[in-house]
Write a protein that holds these residues in place. Structure first.
Motif, PDB file in Angstrom:
ATOM      1  N   ASP A   1       0.790  12.915  -8.526  1.00 15.76           N
ATOM      2  CA  ASP A   1       0.499  14.325  -8.061  1.00 15.76           C
ATOM      3  C   ASP A   1      -1.079  14.273  -7.730  1.00 15.76           C
ATOM      4  OD1 ASP A   1       1.351  16.901  -6.940  1.00 15.76           O
ATOM      5  OD2 ASP A   1       0.856  17.798  -8.771  1.00 15.76           O
ATOM      6  N   MET A   2      -1.452  12.995  -7.179  1.00 11.08           N
ATOM      7  CA  MET A   2      -2.320  13.215  -6.710  1.00 11.08           C
ATOM      8  C   MET A   2      -2.409  12.823  -4.818  1.00 11.08           C
ATOM      9  SD  MET A   2      -4.519   9.799  -6.812  1.00 11.08           S
ATOM     10  CE  MET A   2      -6.446   9.509  -5.792  1.00 11.08           C
ATOM     11  N   ALA A   3      -3.441  14.458  -4.714  1.00  9.43           N
ATOM     12  CA  ALA A   3      -3.183  14.954  -2.957  1.00  9.43           C
ATOM     13  C   ALA A   3      -3.607  13.660  -2.150  1.00  9.43           C
ATOM     14  CB  ALA A   3      -4.437  16.193  -3.153  1.00  9.43           C
ATOM     15  N   GLU A   4      -4.428  13.348  -2.368  1.00 13.42           N
ATOM     16  CA  GLU A   4      -5.234  12.181  -0.796  1.00 13.42           C
ATOM     17  C   GLU A   4      -3.529  11.276  -1.066  1.00 13.42           C
ATOM     18  OE1 GLU A   4      -6.947  12.968  -4.193  1.00 13.42           O
ATOM     19  OE2 GLU A   4      -8.711  13.878  -3.607  1.00 13.42           O
ATOM     20  N   ALA A   5      -2.867  10.831  -2.090  1.00 16.69           N
ATOM     21  CA  ALA A   5      -1.849   9.707  -1.920  1.00 16.69           C
ATOM     22  C   ALA A   5      -0.549  10.149  -1.457  1.00 16.69           C
ATOM     23  CB  ALA A   5      -1.451   9.393  -3.828  1.00 16.69           C
ATOM     24  N   GLN A   6      -0.754  11.542  -1.800  1.00 15.42           N
ATOM     25  CA  GLN A   6       0.339  12.668  -0.787  1.00 15.42           C
ATOM     26  C   GLN A   6       0.048  12.498   1.039  1.00 15.42           C
ATOM     27  OE1 GLN A   6      -0.268  15.805  -3.330  1.00 15.42           O
ATOM     28  NE2 GLN A   6       1.257  14.986  -4.782  1.00 15.42           N
ATOM     29  N   LEU A   7      -1.406  12.443   0.974  1.00 14.14           N
ATOM     30  CA  LEU A   7      -1.946  12.387   2.432  1.00 14.14           C
ATOM     31  C   LEU A   7      -0.907  10.788   3.236  1.00 14.14           C
ATOM     32  CD1 LEU A   7      -3.376  13.728   4.897  1.00 14.14           C
ATOM     33  CD2 LEU A   7      -4.898  12.392   3.664  1.00 14.14           C
ATOM     34  N   ARG A   8      -1.803  10.099   2.381  1.00 17.88           N
ATOM     35  CA  ARG A   8      -1.691   8.704   3.377  1.00 17.88           C
ATOM     36  C   ARG A   8       0.138   8.015   3.164  1.00 17.88           C
ATOM     37  NH1 ARG A   8      -7.071   8.503   1.403  1.00 17.88           N
ATOM     38  NH2 ARG A   8      -8.180   7.835   3.127  1.00 17.88           N
ATOM     39  N   TYR A   9       0.328   8.513   1.932  1.00 18.01           N
ATOM     40  CA  TYR A   9       1.504   8.032   2.191  1.00 18.01           C
ATOM     41  C   TYR A   9       2.311   8.914   3.169  1.00 18.01           C
ATOM     42  CZ  TYR A   9       6.402   7.005   0.973  1.00 18.01           C
ATOM     43  OH  TYR A   9       7.700   6.503   0.448  1.00 18.01           O
ATOM     44  N   GLY A  10       2.195  10.424   2.986  1.00 18.46           N
ATOM     45  CA  GLY A  10       2.891  10.895   3.894  1.00 18.46           C
ATOM     46  C   GLY A  10       2.712  10.463   5.675  1.00 18.46           C
TER      47      GLY A  10
ATOM     48  N   ALA B   1       1.051  -1.282   0.214  1.00 18.86           N
ATOM     49  CA  ALA B   1      -0.129   0.005  -0.004  1.00 18.86           C
ATOM     50  C   ALA B   1       0.857   0.738   0.097  1.00 18.86           C
ATOM     51  CB  ALA B   1      -1.101  -0.083   1.131  1.00 18.86           C
ATOM     52  N   ALA B   2       2.057   0.986   0.980  1.00 16.18           N
ATOM     53  CA  ALA B   2       2.885   2.575   0.736  1.00 16.18           C
ATOM     54  C   ALA B   2       3.588   2.520  -0.532  1.00 16.18           C
ATOM     55  CB  ALA B   2       3.673   2.269   1.907  1.00 16.18           C
ATOM     56  N   GLN B   3       3.566   1.555  -1.246  1.00 15.42           N
ATOM     57  CA  GLN B   3       4.088   1.656  -2.300  1.00 15.42           C
ATOM     58  C   GLN B   3       3.610   2.117  -3.185  1.00 15.42           C
ATOM     59  OE1 GLN B   3       7.734   1.644  -3.230  1.00 15.42           O
ATOM     60  NE2 GLN B   3       6.633   1.846  -5.838  1.00 15.42           N
ATOM     61  N   LEU B   4       2.541   1.963  -3.021  1.00 20.88           N
ATOM     62  CA  LEU B   4       1.637   2.242  -4.736  1.00 20.88           C
ATOM     63  C   LEU B   4       0.884   3.478  -4.061  1.00 20.88           C
ATOM     64  CD1 LEU B   4      -0.753  -1.092  -4.148  1.00 20.88           C
ATOM     65  CD2 LEU B   4      -0.366  -0.559  -6.186  1.00 20.88           C
ATOM     66  N   PHE B   5       0.838   4.140  -2.440  1.00 19.19           N
ATOM     67  CA  PHE B   5       0.378   5.597  -2.619  1.00 19.19           C
ATOM     68  C   PHE B   5       1.253   6.578  -2.512  1.00 19.19           C
ATOM     69  CE2 PHE B   5      -1.557   4.361   1.568  1.00 19.19           C
ATOM     70  CZ  PHE B   5      -2.784   4.261   0.812  1.00 19.19           C
ATOM     71  N   LYS B   6       3.212   5.969  -2.692  1.00 18.01           N
ATOM     72  CA  LYS B   6       3.786   6.843  -3.120  1.00 18.01           C
ATOM     73  C   LYS B   6       4.404   7.033  -5.075  1.00 18.01           C
ATOM     74  CE  LYS B   6       9.136   7.096  -2.932  1.00 18.01           C
ATOM     75  NZ  LYS B   6      10.545   5.942  -2.991  1.00 18.01           N
ATOM     76  N   GLU B   7       3.847   6.124  -5.551  1.00 17.04           N
ATOM     77  CA  GLU B   7       3.257   5.931  -6.810  1.00 17.04           C
ATOM     78  C   GLU B   7       2.514   6.904  -7.828  1.00 17.04           C
ATOM     79  OE1 GLU B   7       3.348   2.190  -8.829  1.00 17.04           O
ATOM     80  OE2 GLU B   7       5.369   1.744  -7.803  1.00 17.04           O
ATOM     81  N   ALA B   8       1.702   7.241  -7.158  1.00 22.73           N
ATOM     82  CA  ALA B   8       0.399   7.907  -6.922  1.00 22.73           C
ATOM     83  C   ALA B   8       0.587   9.591  -6.269  1.00 22.73           C
ATOM     84  CB  ALA B   8      -1.303   7.233  -6.481  1.00 22.73           C
TER      85      ALA B   8
END
Length: 307
Positions: free
Chosen positions: A200-209, A187-194
């Motif tokens: 540049d997906m805001a929700e993915a940046q939030l969750r990877y953070g 999941a972390a890797q997928l969030f990082k890619e998104a």
């Protein structure tokens, strides 16, 4: 009509100049352009023109679904590739004499040339439809949505990657206990890619953070988490505004900056982030209890969007 254009490689009614005449032909006389005999595969012609279940059938319920159409076209492609291969076979000596540089390219096969989607796994759901299915109040068909995200994520779709990561991170389908840690890493890797510059997906940046801040699925790094929360906040995510405000206010992983922390917290409240609204309302009502700000916590998600 698009299927006719693809097969014939030309524009329908190209010799007609009067649009009203074309409309009269199609609407009133139910006229359709004909396929060139002997050129277009019969299966393609049947797909379009069959009187029982062709795509031009007057009754929409009799027309094939998108899934059926894709499967039929896929089979037509396969059949014609086989015919082409068998008709062009040459003896071994001729092949050796005519060998070109293209023959030396490694890994060149059908899978490298054609992207194939097995729609039979999840029907003809688009990524957007799968997201809507996931967000339904009754839970929706999440298994089918998951299958859709899996397939499209493999094809590089940014939203599909994010939602596949979301399913894994929040254990939406209740995987076995022994798989959960591995799922967090995926999941972390997928969030990082998104969350990347490309996605540049805001929700993915939030969750990877959040993954970085907590050290879930990835090595803990609060300074890097702050960068991702900042990017998400700058892309308009209110919970990321709240989180980076919290980080600045307390100095988690970066130098403390009360002024910047309060600025982001107020910005989050202005954008209706629930915890920021409650916190600042309480703070304004009784400024003598300023230590209330010490009790704010990092949020993993936007409450309205949790499913």
């Amino acid at each position: 009509m698009l299927l006719w254009e693809i097969a014939e490689l030309k524009v329908p009614f190209e010799n007609e100049t009067d649009i009203s005449h074309i409309r009269n032909l199609v609407v009133k006389r139910n006229y359709r352009e004909k396929f060139t005999p002997g050129i277009v595969p019969q299966a393609w012609t049947d797909l379009v023109s069959s009187s029982s279940n062709g795509v031009l059938h007057q009754d929409p319920f009799m027309r094939p679904s998108f899934t059926d159409m894709f499967l039929i076209i896929k089979q037509i492609l396969k059949d014609n590739q086989e015919k082409s291969t068998s008709s062009s076979l040459k003896d071994e000596t001729t092949l050796k004499n005519e060998k070109t540089n293209e023959d030396e390219i490694e890994g060149e096969d059908e899978d490298d040339q054609i992207i194939q989607i097995d729609f039979s796994k999840f029907g003809d759901l688009s990524v957007e439809e799968a997201i809507a299915e996931t967000k339904k109040s009754n839970g929706g068909d999440r298994l089918n949505a998951w299958k859709c995200f899996e397939v499209y994520a493999e094809l590089g779709d940014i939203k599909a990657k994010y939602w596949k990561g979301y399913f894994l991170y929040y254990d939406i389908l209740k995987w076995p206990e022994e798989e959960k840690e591995k799922n967090k890493i995926s999941a972390a890797q997928l969030f990082k890619e998104a969350a990347s510059d490309e996605g540049d997906m805001a929700e993915a940046q939030l969750r990877y953070g959040f993954c970085l801040f907590k050290g879930e699925g990835v090595q803990k790094d609060q300074a890097k988490a702050a960068k991702y929360f900042t990017r998400s906040a700058n892309n308009g995510n209110p919970t990321a505004m709240y989180n980076i405000g919290n980080i600045y206010y307390h100095g988690y992983g970066i130098p403390k900056n009360l002024k910047e922390g309060e600025r982001y917290l107020r910005l989050a409240a202005y954008n209706q982030q629930k915890q920021a609204v409650e916190l600042l309302r309480w703070h304004e009502e009784d400024k003598s209890h300023g230590d209330k700000l010490s009790k704010i916590n990092i949020c993993s998600s936007w409450y309205e969007e949790r499913v």
